[in-house]
Design an enzyme around this catalytic site. Sequence first.
Site: not given
Lengths: 414, 105
Positions: A159, B102-105
């Site tokens: 990501l 918090r990962g990214c989407i």
Amino acid sequence: MGKHIVILGGGTAGTMTANRLCRTYDDRRECRITVVDQDDDHLYQPGLLFVPFGLAQPDHLVRPRPRQLDAAVDYKQARIERVDLDARTVHLAGGIRLPYDVLVVATGARLLPEETEGLTGPGWGEKVFTFYDLPGAVGLHEALERFEGGRLVIDVADLPLKCPVAPLEFAFLTDWYLQRRGIRDRVELTYATPLDAAFTKPVAAKALGGLLKEKGVELVTEFTLGEVDGERGRLVSYDEREVPFDLAVVVPLHGGAEYVERSEGLGDELGFVPVDPHTLQLPGHPAVFAIGDAAGLPASKAGSVAHFEGEVLVHNIGRHLAGQPLDASFDGHANCFVETGFHKALLIDFNYDTEPLPGHFPGPLGLPLLKESHASHLGKLAFEWLYWHSLLPGRELPGIGSAMPEHGKNRASA
Amino acid sequence: MPTTTYAGSAVPVDDEGFFTDPARWTEPMAEQIAKEAGIDTLTDRHWIVIRFMREQYAAKGTGPTVRVLGKTSGVSVKELYQLFPKGPAKTAAKIAGIPKPRGCI
Ligand SMILES: Cc1cc2nc3c(=O)[nH]c(=O)nc-3n(C[C@H](O)[C@H](O)[C@H](O)COP(=O)(O)OP(=O)(O)OC[C@H]3O[C@@H](n4cnc5c(N)ncnc54)[C@H](O)[C@@H]3O)c2cc1C
């Protein structure tokens, strides 16, 4: 003297923003708008998903960039070299300097396949492909036509990536395509993702993961791509797990535009512009905004997001130019049709705080959310027309505003 | 909210065991958290990452992703996985006493 708004990038976000601004500032003496892009070909990126399956013709997806812009926009075709935030100047190739009163960064995301060991090595373009650019999608179409069976893997390297649902759609459509060719039973289909489920948020992850299962696609989770061994046909994760393949479809690492990294104070570690998630303004530089894939936000990188951001951005640019505090706030609204094959699609709608939930969009009588339907498939196909004729010209879609609609969502199942 | 006792004091954690209040973390707690995560000894290389995680959290309000760690911490992604085999970003965040990145989407 009028103000000069410079928009870097004439893709989805830059074009929409320029056209919207033209409508707000119709007096060129008051406000001049310049758009810069390095080439003249505007590509309808959502169409890339369909090219590998022969469902879209590559040359139909590309139109001339300047023709998508309002006649009042000053279009410059040039490579951006650097932004000097202190001098409020953009440096273009050929020594051209462009001073600005307001700068909008809309240069999108760049694919970085060479950053993954072996990805562009042996097998690249033969049995290892990406459909995230036009030559890749065309090459993959030929490879799929030649494919007679074996292990086919779809892998998201890491990501962030644009259109996070596109790889899933690719998996669903591959199942459909192979069935149509009558060779589905000769293919082991695998979907590998760095996430711990099929999608980021639990309710959607369950629905989309369920669809993978239904279609016989094996799901490999927490798989961060470390190496592609094209010779032996293996994807290797950083924690040394292996996924063998005969044909690999990889979504490479994404980063921001290169010049962002060269411009002091503009970008983060990955070359995205870390603007305020609600106002889209760069902290410490009130004249600088970012929109679309170029923005380093905890939102999806998707054209729909750029569209919803646009409303907030144009309003906030107006406030900034008038010397007023910014008051419009982007909520992270995203809206994606997920093509699932067999003339069906499902729709998801979410924002920073609300995950994709079941229900209906934009209200109780609208399209079903998180549920396959033929109507959503037609919506996805209609999107292309809307893109060229309504979204790019910067028109609002009736009934669909920037803020995520609440009515119609079924929170009980969250 | 659940609590866990590290180095003799009870600290609030989330359901997955990440600190919810990074100010409650002390260096002596790290060894114990690391052992529970399957890492026997924390080397100097581990500590570079752990301190970096805390700095990034203080500056940005979230821990970095593995890719950002690999680009900015001075430890390559490959080595990060050798140091924290079960996923560097999450394991290092846990040991460093910061919330789950918090990962990214
Ligand atoms: C396969 C695929 C499927 C997708 N499907 C969907 C979908 O169904 N729905 C949806 O909403 N979104 C979808 N998207 C995502 C969507 O296309 C992007 O999010 C959208 O195009 C982002 O717009 P943007 O303006 O930020 O970036 P872009 O449209 O990529 O534009 C960036 C522009 O900046 C220019 N540029 C970059 N660097 C420089 C430089 N140094 N100098 C000059 N110019 C430069 C580029 O030439 C380009 O024109 C999909 C994307 C892909 C790849």
